[in-house]
Structures are given as structure tokens and as C-alpha cells.
Write an enzyme that holds these catalytic residues in place. Structure first.
Site, PDB file in Angstrom:
ATOM      1  N   GLU A   7      47.692  35.448  46.289  1.00 14.84           N
ATOM      2  CA  GLU A   7      48.624  36.144  45.171  1.00 14.84           C
ATOM      3  C   GLU A   7      47.934  38.078  45.266  1.00 14.84           C
ATOM      4  O   GLU A   7      46.851  38.010  44.109  1.00 14.84           O
ATOM      5  CB  GLU A   7      48.998  35.416  44.058  1.00 14.84           C
ATOM      6  CG  GLU A   7      49.477  36.366  43.585  1.00 14.84           C
ATOM      7  CD  GLU A   7      49.943  35.608  42.135  1.00 14.84           C
ATOM      8  OE1 GLU A   7      50.363  36.776  41.083  1.00 14.84           O
ATOM      9  OE2 GLU A   7      49.306  34.551  41.994  1.00 14.84           O
TER      10      GLU A   7
ATOM     11  N   CYS B  38      49.181  40.848  37.204  1.00  9.61           N
ATOM     12  CA  CYS B  38      49.988  40.742  38.415  1.00  9.61           C
ATOM     13  C   CYS B  38      51.703  41.777  38.467  1.00  9.61           C
ATOM     14  O   CYS B  38      52.512  42.071  39.167  1.00  9.61           O
ATOM     15  CB  CYS B  38      50.455  40.536  39.730  1.00  9.61           C
ATOM     16  SG  CYS B  38      50.999  38.503  38.676  1.00  9.61           S
TER      17      CYS B  38
END
Length: 360
Positions: free
Chosen positions: A224, A258
Site C-alpha cells: 500500500e 495515505c
């Protein structure tokens, strides 16, 4: 110096291989445990984490410089991860009886792969760390968990919690250290059966290349990394909610998430009003002058992430190169004093207020 560095690297490699060997031996026993036992351990971990919420919140504030609100949210997220993966495992990893076209009995059984290396970031040192680790564990894997070098104590405390609810010490281990040494050695290990990574795209590509260059079975990588997160606002949206969501998304954790907002697209029918409201919200977020705010950001990064200090030179007014330990409260006050802050600004840095404002 090169000889010393080579000796240190060899020592790290040998220590990592010994650890990976111990975890691989533990894996054989762990994967043989019934699925109900493994998912039950995750539920016990969730319950224990809830009971110890205040303890973990305090550690998040102390080591990761979270605000209290963010700390509570992160503990809740870690609890949710434990329960979510326990539920998913019960539903998805149970034996599945498949069709037998000629009358035979076909059963699909899923099992762990081996030792997973889980590498997590500093911005969610409990939630992301816990999510990676418990997902690998419930699937029947052993785990070598390397936390961010800035937040090892939080990770170690969670691993100790897992040991306390029934995960053997030779099944999950916390492996603190630098990414370029300890992390790289873990990824290179021939006993690594999979890698979970959350962090920069550059490092993810390096890990992928390292795994691809190795002989033997393909080692999966779950990565990720960063992205360009957008919010699309149509003409029916309530402007007050839009502005609140934009500020929260863009500036919580200094924008180092993120999910942090990077691109805002607003329908032309409401764009002028939303932009004007955003200007007003921005004025309340940045309660100090720009030079003072730059110093506050500099102090925050110098305290929380000393290795990032070299990147601050590009900002006007940020020229002092202080480095202090994150756990040294006196040094933290010294850094704010050197930047010319008053007591109120120092207090706000200690509480993490400027972490919400540092949108640089």
C-alpha cells in the site's frame, strides 16, 4: 568505516536468519492449529486492546505525537482490524466442499505460506502494524513484524499483547531497526514467504525488485503506497460538511496519511462559495503567522522525525539543524524555545495542534 559497516551488516544478517529460522519452526505448529483457534485469538486480542485503550493511547501520544482524538481513533481502528480479519477468516478460510463431477469428494483447504514479513509506517504505528500482523496470523502464517524506526515501542507493546492472548513467541516477533538494514535483510531472507508493506512507492518498488531477483517460488508482495486522493463535490453537497471534510482529510497527521486529500474538484455552481469558506477555515487552522508556522513545522519534524530535518532547508526561515530525541521532553521545549515560541505555541506543539496545520 567500510569494514565496520560490513561487519555490522553481517551481524544483522546472521541475527535475522536465526530469527527467521525460529519463526519458521513455529509456523509449522501454528498453521496446524484449527481456524477457530486462530480467529478466536484475534478476538481475544481485540478485547484486550479495548481494555487497555488508555495505555495504548498514552503511548501513541508519547511516541508518535498523536493528538488524543487521533490516538483514540487509532486504537479503535486496531480493534476493528482484529475483529474484521477474524470474521473474514471464519467466512473465507474454512474448508470448502467443491463439486465432484464423477462422484468423488473434493475439498478446498487453504493454509499458511510460511513466515510473512510485515513492514509498517510511522503515521499509524498501531493500526496499520496491527492490521498487517493479525491478517497474516489468522491465515496461518508466522510473522516477522518490522515497525517504523520512529515508533518501535508501540509495536513491541502490541506484540506483547498478542503473546499474552495466546500467540506463541516463536510465531510472531517484533523486529525493530532501520529499513535499509533490518528491513532489507528480512526481505532478502530465503525463509520469507510473503511481504506486507505500507510506505513509499520508491521503497515498494525496491522490495518488488529484490523479491523478483530471488530464486525459488514467487514471493507475494502486498503493498500500500501513496497516491493522488481526490474529493468530487457536486452542486447538492452541503458546503459546511465539505469544508469540514476537506480540512480533516488534508491536514490531520500533518497530511501524512495515505488517505490525505490532494485534489479537490468542485462543481462550478457552488465552487465560489466553497472556496471562500475554505479560505476562512484555513485562517482558523493556521493560527500563527507563516514564518512562525514554518518554525513550528520544523520543530515538529525535528522532534518526531529527526532524519527528515535535511528536507526542511527548502523552506524559508528554517535554517537551524537541531536534533532531539522524541522522548526527551526538555529537549522538545528547548527546540521550541530556540525557534522563539511563546508558552502557548510550545503547549500547542506538545499537544499536537500544529500536526493538524502542517500541510507542507
Amino acid at each position: 568505516n567500510s569494514q565496520i559497516e560490513a561487519q555490522i551488516e553481517l551481524q544483522i544478517e546472521s541475527q535475522i536468519e536465526a530469527l527467521m529460522g525460529r519463526l519458521h519452526a513455529g509456523f509449522e505448529h501454528w498453521r496446524a492449529q484449527p481456524l477457530a483457534h486462530r480467529s478466536g485469538v484475534l478476538r481475544l486480542a481485540a478485547d484486550a486492546l479495548e481494555r487497555r485503550r488508555d495505555e495504548f493511547c498514552a503511548l501513541l501520544v508519547k511516541e508518535a505525537f498523536k493528538t488524543w482524538g487521533d490516538a483514540v481513533s487509532e486504537v479503535r481502528e486496531a480493534v476493528d482490524f482484529c475483529r474484521y480479519y477474524a470474521l473474514q477468516a471464519d467466512e473465507r478460510l474454512a474448508d470448502q466442499v467443491l463439486p465432484g463431477p464423477t462422484g468423488e469428494r473434493n475439498v478446498l483447504r487453504l493454509h499458511g505460506r510460511g513466515v510473512f514479513v510485515c513492514i509498517s509506517p510511522w503515521n499509524f504505528p498501531l493500526a496499520i502494524f496491527a492490521g498487517q500482523v493479525v491478517a497474516a496470523l489468522v491465515a496461518g502464517n508466522a510473522v516477522a513484524a518490522k515497525p517504523a524506526e520512529q515508533t518501535p515501542a508501540i509495536a513491541q507493546r502490541f506484540v506483547e499483547l498478542l503473546h499474552g492472548v495466546g500467540v506463541p513467541s516463536d510465531v510472531v516477533a517484533c523486529v525493530p531497526g532501520l529499513g535499509e538494514t533490518v528491513g532489507a535483510a528480512l526481505v532478502r531472507s530465503p525463509l520469507t514467504a510473503g511481504v506486507c508493506f505500507t510506505g513509499s512507492t520508491v521503497v515498494a518498488k525496491t522490495i518488488a525488485r529484490t523479491l523478483a531477483a530471488q530464486d525459488g517460488p514467487i514471493v507475494p508482495l502486498v503493498a500500500e503506497t501513496g497516491g493522488l486522493n481526490a474529493m468530487v463535490v457536486d452542486s447538492t453537497a452541503l458546503p459546511e460538511q465539505v469544508v469540514d471534510a476537506v480540512v480533516q482529510s488534508a491536514f490531520r497527521s500533518a497530511g501524512q496519511r495515505c488517505s490525505a486529500l490532494r485534489l479537490l474538484a468542485v462543481h462550478e455552481a457552488v465552487a465560489d462559495g466553497v472556496i471562500e469558506m475554505l479560505r476562512g477555515a484555513g485562517a482558523t487552522v493556521a493560527e500563527v503567522s507563516l514564518p512562525e508556522l514554518k518554525y513550528a513545522i520544523a520543530a515538529y519534524y525535528l522532534i518526531a522525525m529527526p532524519e527528515a530535518s535535511s528536507n526542511l532547508a527548502r523552506y524559508d526561515g528554517v535554517r537551524y539543524g537541531m536534533r532531539v530525541e522524541a522522548s526527551d521532553t526538555n529537549a522538545m521545549y528547548g527546540a521550541t524555545r530556540a525557534a522563539g515560541f511563546g508558552d502557548e505555541v510550545k503547549r500547542r506543539i506538545m499537544l499536537g495542534t500544529y500536526a493538524l496545520s502542517a500541510g507542507y
